[in-house]
Write an enzyme that holds these catalytic residues in place. Sequence first.
Site, PDB file in Angstrom:
ATOM      1  N   GLU A  58       0.813  -1.224   0.000  1.00 53.02           N
ATOM      2  CA  GLU A  58       0.000   0.000   0.000  1.00 53.02           C
ATOM      3  C   GLU A  58       0.843   1.269   0.000  1.00 53.02           C
ATOM      4  O   GLU A  58       0.514   2.245  -0.670  1.00 53.02           O
ATOM      5  CB  GLU A  58      -0.956   0.023   1.201  1.00 53.02           C
ATOM      6  CG  GLU A  58      -2.182  -0.850   1.053  1.00 53.02           C
ATOM      7  CD  GLU A  58      -1.882  -2.337   1.198  1.00 53.02           C
ATOM      8  OE1 GLU A  58      -0.753  -2.680   1.628  1.00 53.02           O
ATOM      9  OE2 GLU A  58      -2.748  -3.157   0.872  1.00 53.02           O
ATOM     10  N   HIS A  77     -12.069  -4.557   7.895  1.00 55.17           N
ATOM     11  CA  HIS A  77     -12.755  -4.392   6.613  1.00 55.17           C
ATOM     12  C   HIS A  77     -13.952  -3.462   6.728  1.00 55.17           C
ATOM     13  O   HIS A  77     -14.777  -3.417   5.830  1.00 55.17           O
ATOM     14  CB  HIS A  77     -13.236  -5.748   6.085  1.00 55.17           C
ATOM     15  CG  HIS A  77     -12.132  -6.644   5.620  1.00 55.17           C
ATOM     16  ND1 HIS A  77     -11.227  -7.224   6.475  1.00 55.17           N
ATOM     17  CD2 HIS A  77     -11.781  -7.062   4.376  1.00 55.17           C
ATOM     18  CE1 HIS A  77     -10.376  -7.972   5.778  1.00 55.17           C
ATOM     19  NE2 HIS A  77     -10.686  -7.889   4.503  1.00 55.17           N
TER      20      HIS A  77
END
Lengths: 360, 325
Positions: free
Chosen positions: B60, B129
């Site tokens: 990321e 999430h």
Amino acid sequence: MEQPANPADPVRLLEPDGTLRDDPSGLDVTPELVRDLYRWMRLTRRLDTEAFSLQRHGELGLWAPSLGQEAAQVGSITALRPTDHVFPSYREHAAALVRGVTPAQMLEQWRGVSGCGWDPAALHLHAYTVVLAAHLPHATGYAMGVQRDGTDEVVTAYFGDGASSQGDANEAFNWAAACNAPVLFFAQNNQYAISTPTRLQMRTPMHRRARGFGLESYLVDGNDVLAVHAVTREAVAHIRSGAGPVLIEALTYRAGPHTSSDDPTRYRDQAEADAWLARDPVARVEKLLDARNWWEPGWREALDQECDRLGAELRSAVQAFGPVELGDLFDTVLSTRTDLLNAQKADYGDFVAGFEEVAS
Amino acid sequence: MTRLSLSAALNSGLRHVLEEDPKAVILGEDVGPLGGVFRVTDGLSKDFGSDRVIDTPLAESSIVGTAIGLAMRGYHPICEIQFDGFVYPAFNQIVSQLAKMRARTAGKVPLPVVVRIPCGGGIGAVEHHSESNEAYFAHTAGLRVVICSDPQSGHYMLRQAMMSGDPVIFYEPKRRYWEKGEVSSDLRLAPAFDRAVVARPGTDATVVCYGGMVSTCLEAAATAHEEGHELEVIDLRSLSPLDLDTVTASVRKTGRCLVVHEAPGFAGLGAEVVSGVTERCFYHLEAPVLRVTGFDMPYPSAKYENQYLPDADRVLAAVDKLLEF
Ligand SMILES: Cc1ncc(C[n+]2csc(CCOP(=O)(O)OP(=O)(O)O)c2C)c(N)n1
């Protein structure tokens, strides 16, 4: 270039005593080349000592000396084309000087009057990066752009042994290798990250770690400007041909403190510093110039004067910085000013004006 | 007008961007042939090639970091972060590099990078999430932080984000990905993406919300209507900069204000709205400005999320309190 049989031996062309080794690299060691590299090293050294003393006089907030690392920087940057984009960290004063950063621009960030000082796009030289290794993914991304543009530019990123421990460095090595990006990672292993010696920083030397990522790599004597130049030339040709990214580890020594705030006597002894001083990159080239009598008449004196002029220019640049206006900073946060920034700018303006009314 | 899900509307927005802007590139994990885990990039790599829709290494920090380099080179990258909880490895690149480059170079290095992040809960996911991390980014000057709430706003705002020339954190409420709505692709009809909109006009109280909560608040407003109360629902859309003009115009009219978001309340966006409304509408207020938010706990396991997330009932209970003053 063939790596020496013992991988711990760095590539070297110029012995510390000034003798030139047989050159397997094909580098044409002309007097002109040697004098040119020597000139940039001398100018950088002057810049560095001058800036350091300006810091001591309270003119700069901080200075990160490049003393001792001139050969690594000059040797490498001069092997690039001026249009190859460079991502420095914060000590690459030699590279910046060669790229055309003016003495005044060089001091802006350290003086605290701006966040960069030069136009990164115009000089193909990115702003200094203080967050260690953050610029290595930037270099990789820029190189992906070069790839997409189909040009043969080489993107170069300078970083240190300490920075190589950051996740971003290792992500960038892997990423660049995975997409075959035209990027050169130039590591100046100056033996210390502030006080932490390289042996506490890593177990595998950077040039060997690089191979594991799939990067081509070299280990070079970073105090030998000719070897650095030759190795970088070769690496850049390799990258330009599309053969993929390269890491160069230049073994050098940060001869001064980490920054003007550091005290190196707390973590390293004089004997070590003296041993490296004997391998001083500038003196080494002087010995070569002496031995071959490659000085031109009057050239050295002219260079001395050029260094003096640079020193004077730095001193007057520091005096010339005017007062700064916070008001300007509201305008460059985003592409347009927001309601919040408009209101803050107006309020701040009124606040300042209030004082001026009281004073008048 | 076509009827599309939010996911398809975003996909159509990306398609427009790739067609209209040759410098636009998409990069992220699994955005290529798979089309991303939410299929927002479905079919794009097939049509535009793997050079423009780039499946990246799983990293990321470098997704944002290389996007910064691409932007310096003149490209317009759109990064996809797979889930809200995985943006943290990229936090440094976003807040220390992406946000600050324009300012530190006095405007010479703009970074037109859009970072798309599916956000929020409500889909019964495993941990990391379902997070709402907008306040971290809204606190950093130099970033635009926006969030869409339905297919039409998703489509328009994504295209506008790409044209803004600024770094944009672009949130997509993931539990609305499959909800459908009418979508026009005519950008001339679109309100500016840094402006709030009145999602439902009303007179009795203002409900300020964004993202996944907009549908919830509209549902609450429909119920309130049956009970004889007219709620004005404001969809903030832009969290930074915040469009306080639209909010305060509404509160001056209604005299009451409730802020609803699913992120924890403490030091959240709601506090910023409350402060702005209090400062600007003090003499118009009939009641204190109230908040309904997620609780100040790590986002709980899936079986708890119905209790954790503000729903229409919690909104209505707060509205009752607000109207009692
Ligand atoms: C991410 C991050 N952590 C810590 C620091 C503080 N810091 C500045 S320089 C430095 C040492 C860096 O060493 P190295 O990468 O070897 O480069 P050198 O200073 O030796 O040129 C540290 C720890 C920083 N700038 N960035």
